[in-house]
Design an enzyme around this catalytic site. Structure first.
Site, PDB file in Angstrom:
ATOM      1  CG  ASN C  69     -29.962  11.757   4.264  1.00 52.89           C
ATOM      2  OD1 ASN C  69     -28.984  12.138   3.607  1.00 52.89           O
ATOM      3  ND2 ASN C  69     -31.202  11.812   3.784  1.00 52.89           N
ATOM      4  N   GLY C  72     -24.115  13.695   2.353  1.00 49.05           N
ATOM      5  CA  GLY C  72     -23.193  14.565   1.626  1.00 49.05           C
ATOM      6  C   GLY C  72     -22.912  14.063   0.222  1.00 49.05           C
ATOM      7  CG  LEU C  73     -25.333  14.812  -2.534  1.00 48.07           C
ATOM      8  CD1 LEU C  73     -25.286  16.181  -3.193  1.00 48.07           C
ATOM      9  CD2 LEU C  73     -26.433  13.965  -3.159  1.00 48.07           C
ATOM     10  CB  CYS C 130     -26.386  20.534  -5.389  1.00 45.11           C
ATOM     11  SG  CYS C 130     -27.015  18.886  -5.646  1.00 45.11           S
ATOM     12  N   GLY C 244     -42.041   9.711   2.147  1.00 48.85           N
ATOM     13  CA  GLY C 244     -42.715   8.979   3.208  1.00 48.85           C
ATOM     14  C   GLY C 244     -43.658   7.888   2.771  1.00 48.85           C
TER      15      GLY C 244
END
Ligand SMILES: Cc1cc2nc3c(=O)[nH]c(=O)nc-3n(C[C@H](O)[C@H](O)[C@H](O)COP(=O)(O)OP(=O)(O)OC[C@H]3O[C@@H](n4cnc5c(N)ncnc54)[C@H](O)[C@@H]3O)c2cc1C
Ligand SMILES: Cc1cc2nc3c(=O)[nH]c(=O)nc-3n(C[C@H](O)[C@H](O)[C@H](O)COP(=O)(O)OP(=O)(O)OC[C@H]3O[C@@H](n4cnc5c(N)ncnc54)[C@H](O)[C@@H]3O)c2cc1C
Ligand SMILES: Cc1cc2nc3c(=O)[nH]c(=O)nc-3n(C[C@H](O)[C@H](O)[C@H](O)COP(=O)(O)O)c2cc1C
Ligand SMILES: Cc1cc2nc3c(=O)[nH]c(=O)nc-3n(C[C@H](O)[C@H](O)[C@H](O)COP(=O)(O)O)c2cc1C
Ligand code: FES
Ligand code: FES
Lengths: 254, 303, 303, 254
Positions: C69, C72-73, C130, C244
């Protein structure tokens, strides 16, 4: 004639207590297996489960290879639910085989370990003193057929629900070790869970009895390339898929 | 007709598909499934100067779309390899890449020298995912200084094409590749397995005797492709890509990301003819897309 | 009856199962599938002081047993969270952990302060995967010095229990956890997603617009369990494990490896009631094995 | 009545050219879907493929939910090969729906996009001017049924193997835009591949026509939680699974 081929499900029966008898019709010419050899089987089309799984040859009849296995996890569940006509991947026959018994012999099966010995008693019919053990009656399969193929069949269950009470290794070792036993001197062939084989070793070792065991280890390749399936031999690790699965009992560090 | 041949430094390969170290033995086991001379190259099981017994079993466990292994680098040693395995490999029309490792810099150098002198080895691949037993068990491949030292020493010891096989267990694989390049490596290969573990909740023990193992197979492919892409941005030397390649499409992902060649590992276990199918699948892809030469698409990712 | 309650610093959770940030929104979407008050805690989608639009689509791609994924926050920002989402969460008997991040240290501090002052947030989880836009785009979570600086600053800005969420894209996660502990973190959580990519060979483009994405799901579980085990050896503060987890057995692997609690992420997408099934599965496991208290098995791996 | 439930395959037909019509019988009470809504479907038991896949509701009859889909990759292949009686996981109904057409309406389907519009013309039968396009004849399915449910059916194929030659968007836009067209002013509902919807937008935008499109994006959760399925709206990203899948054409940046 490649040992990697596709085969079609030609029959699938759930016998008692989670044991499945699966028959395959190879799509190509195949090499005839010997008793004790095994195949790597896998349903096609998905990476989970990723690896093929090893199963002993149970029987060969009319160009059908059959396998007897217990449903344990993902792969055996999938294999047991395949329908007639579905196609799977097969590699085999792999590994060594049970050495030819020169005479009558003793066979000791624990649970689904019977899968690997069945082909032996089929080939050498009416020569096996067969000891067949399980926790309980429900885990015993194909008693009629086995009893007709064996010279003598002794059933042992831990809960005494069928045959003698106790563990199969004791029953067998007791029978061999009584003075003047008819079984004394006969080669022994055993397949079953590791603790059972260990117990057999501790009962029979040092008695001059030739004993062959079929071992299990997790396998990735099945052909000797990955070194994943080793067991501890006397001096070095041995690959179950290549030097085995059948070992002389005294080759192994128990 | 399309051109499939690629160059790894001065080593020319008939096609970009090789088999990954440790998954193909010394070539014998899979010879019965296909003609191994059709491979771009064979990379043999990792060799050390002194033979190694390896780890106790269980050595492997399956995970979702992957597997863990802790073989423990069991091998027959460089001498027996040269005496027993190389003679047969020499008779084949096949590029032989010897993968090797050591417990110390001295051992690396000894193995490299012996393999170089053997005749019949076309290139060396050094596995640096091993700890330096003589210097505080620092893993060569995860510490740039340790890596610089060992690669420099091996570079001096061999004039064969030298491939440095990178560990993925690092923060910045591009930087590690640059270190290898700076030390004179002719190529880098990546990725080796990613350290992982899985636990049997019944016994509360690891499912493999060594506790941790190396994760391989399709599960790691997205990580491997990303790392090849990062390395492609940081070095000029060729890249050999691997990690979960099962099909020609997977191999092409690595090539497009920047790999000049690929290695097929775990896939061999699942499909003994995987490598051959991948070669012909790459060929079909090129034909379909009207690409005359595989070299045109190496590192051709559009961003 | 078995005890399932665990402590993360001074935060007491009724059970060790929470939902992972970014996979459970702000709790609304899954409320219709089960009573979310049964969760050990909810970790909300990552918040920044300034709202973020996120990345262009496609944002997700599937991989073998995993997914990439690159959202992009995207988020509504701290202020709207406090005004629009928190009031409802406050009415619930549920521990709320606010996951947050920033583009710079100043932004981290502003977000932490606002969330601390909001009332209704029980703990903060800082996402440090980030880049620091003001200092050369160094990713806070992969550089120990950058991490020390930002964790220290946030620690001063809040008296709520502070959880530092570690990036797996590092050489030595045990060392990174130790940095967090030294800077005053009350706990660490791991792992965030592993950077990966996958390529559409037809178009020769990445399957996600951002080129790389974060890999999650069962594929990464063996790596995550190993990292929890390593962190468990290097710090004393509690660990929240994730990566997971699909079933109670998977959750127990993390707990046995050293996690005091676990987060369920990607599994929510596949099975909207996964978290609840995991709670009851853990309970059954304890009953079956005659274990009275979950705390007895935390970090109980036998080696 | 949960929107997460198990359902059993009650029918599976391969129509022409890789298109499968799958019927499911929910194991529990279920919420009735509206035209344009979708479900997330998944065969049970393996993590590859990992994610559920979105499919529009095609029809509901006798408590059976049916879906029409093209076999593209792993998941659709598995779904299409399930046998009657096998059980799968279902989440739904999800997303918004086509707004009710107050009057007659125009429906434009490209390829398997017909799946999502079928339920609409079933509900509002004999009111749709239906334009159905595909590359070639083989991709067109259920023409009899569609023609009986629509007020008027126009078929368009790119290779002229059936109906008009050309692309369906042109056929439809031409029909709407001719002076005094009976279709002028009617709302338009469209579903098909993205380039088709884009083309429709470029033909119809600015003409004062109300046009609703059903969009596709890769989905993980299907319920609005992951923010994975966004498309660019005028001011912000919109979730296809939550604000969509049906959007008014002018909400979207094309
Ligand atoms: C040479 C040999 C012959 C065998 N013959 C038979 C047989 O005839 N009948 C039969 O019922 N069983 C046989 N087995 C065991 C059989 O391979 C396992 O039961 C099977 O692999 C379980 O797979 P699963 O996915 O269903 O279970 P999983 O849930 O994956 O595993 C259950 C257990 O199976 C074993 N196992 C898992 N993966 C492997 C693997 N790759 N290789 C070996 N063992 C594994 C492990 O002990 C594991 O704990 C044989 C094993 C070997 C090595
Ligand atoms: C709201 C919605 C409704 C849909 N309705 C229908 C329908 O009624 N009939 C029909 O045939 N198709 C429909 N689709 C498309 C369908 O979801 C994909 O064809 C399917 O997911 C392909 O899965 P696969 O594993 O077979 O293919 P893959 O090989 O995995 O992928 C093939 C292609 O399918 C698409 N895809 C893959 N994964 C996803 C995902 N998780 N979500 C969305 N798309 C994905 C991608 O474009 C990919 O390139 C719909 C999609 C959406 C978003
Ligand atoms: C069983 C096994 C043994 C391996 N042995 C070695 C080895 O000896 N030396 C080495 O450099 N890599 C070794 N590897 C790593 C592989 O060469 C390869 O880098 C890795 O498995 C990733 O590729 P794959 O996912 O295609 O298997 C081994 C891998 C496996 C699975
Ligand atoms: C779609 C998606 C969005 C995510 N968003 C965030 C986020 O905003 N902040 C964060 O710290 N982690 C985020 N994560 C990471 C998860 O919280 C979790 O660490 C990771 O997915 C591993 O767990 P899993 O394999 O169970 O999903 C996100 C993961 C996914 C799949
Ligand atoms: S399974 Fe690979 S060597 Fe035996
Ligand atoms: S699919 Fe998760 S938000 Fe739409």
């Amino acid at each position: 004639m490649s040992r990697f081929f596709k085969a079609e499900i030609s029959g699938s029966d759930i016998l008692n207590s989670d044991i499945c008898l699966l028959s395959l019709k190879p799509h190509a010419e195949y090499e005839h297996p010997l008793p004790g050899q095994f195949y790597m089987l896998q349903a096609i089309g998905c990476y989970d489960p990723l690896l093929k799984r090893p199963f002993s040859i149970f029987s060969i009849k009319n160009n059908n290879l059959s396998f007897l296995f217990r449903v344990r996890g993902k792969a055996t569940k999938i294999l047991s639910s395949l329908k007639k006509g579905e196609v799977i991947d097969v590699i085999g026959p792999l590994g060594n085989s049970y050495p030819e018994p020169g005479s009558d012999f003793v066979a000791v099966a624990g649970g689904v370990g019977v899968a690997s010995l069945y082909n032996l008693i089929e080939k050498y019919s009416c020569r096996a003193h067969f000891f067949y053990g399980a926790k309980t009656k429900d885990e015993l399969v194909l008693l009629d057929k086995i009893s007709s193929l064996a010279k003598e069949l002794t059933i042992v269950t831990q809960d005494c629900s069928c045959g003698l009470e106790g563990v199969v290794t004791d029953a067998c070792a007791d029978a061999i070790c009584i003075p003047d036993s008819a079984l004394n001197g006969l080669p022994v062939y055993a397949c079953g869970p590791n603790p059972m084989l260990k117990a057999l070793h501790s009962r029979l070792s040092g008695k001059g009895i030739k004993c062959y065991v079929s071992l299990e280890e997790h396998m990735a390749c099945g052909v000797g390339a990955c070194l994943g399936c080793v067991v501890k031999g006397i001096n070095e690790y041995k690959r179950v898929c290549k030097e085995g699965p059948v070992f002389s009992m005294d080759e192994i560090q128990w | 007709m399309v051109n499939l041949s690629v160059k790894i430094g001065r080593l020319e390969l008939p096609n970009p598909v090789m088999t990954a170290s440790g998954t193909f033995g010394y070539g014998q086991e899979y010879s019965e499934f296909f003609d191994i001379e059709r491979l771009g190259a064979i990379v043999v099981k990792g060799l050390s100067y002194v033979p190694k017994q390896g780890n106790p079993p269980p050595r492997i466990a399956e995970t979702p779309a992957g597997m863990l292994n802790a073989i423990g680098l069991q091998n027959i040693g460089v001498d027996r390899f040269i005496a027993e395995k190389l003679p047969h490999l020499r008779t084949l029309d096949l590029k032989v890449i010897a993968n090797f490792f050591g417990d110390s810099i001295v051992e690396y150098v000894k193995a490299a020298e012996a393999l170089t002198d053997s005749g019949g080895v076309h290139a060396l691949e050094m596995n640096i995912s091993c700890p330096n037993k003589q210097a505080g068990w620092i893993v060569f491949g995860t510490n740039p200084d340790a890596m610089r030292e060992v690669v420099t020493a091996v570079r001096k010891a061999t004039d064969l094409p030298l491939i440095v096989k990178l560990s993925p267990n690092v923060t910045d694989i591009g930087m590690m590749a640059k270190v290898a390049e700076d030390c004179g490596a002719d190529a880098v290969s990546l990725i080796n397995t990613i350290t992982g573990m899985c636990i049997d909740t019944k016994t509360r023990r690891s499912k493999i005797a060594n506790v941790t193992g190396g994760l391989s197979g399709p599960a790691i492919r997205p990580i491997a492709v990303r790392m090849v892409w990062e390395v492609n941005k940081s070095v000029m030397i060729p890249i050999i890509g691997m990690g979960g390649i099962m099909t020609a499409q997977d191999a092409l992902e690595f090539i497009i990301a920047g790999a000049s060649a690929v290695s097929v590992g775990t896939a061999n276990f699942i499909n003994p003819v995987a490598a051959i199918e991948i070669i012909s699948g790459i060929e079909s892809y090129l034909l379909e897309h009207g690409i005359a030469d595989i070299n045109e698409i190496i590192g051709s990712l559009k961003t």
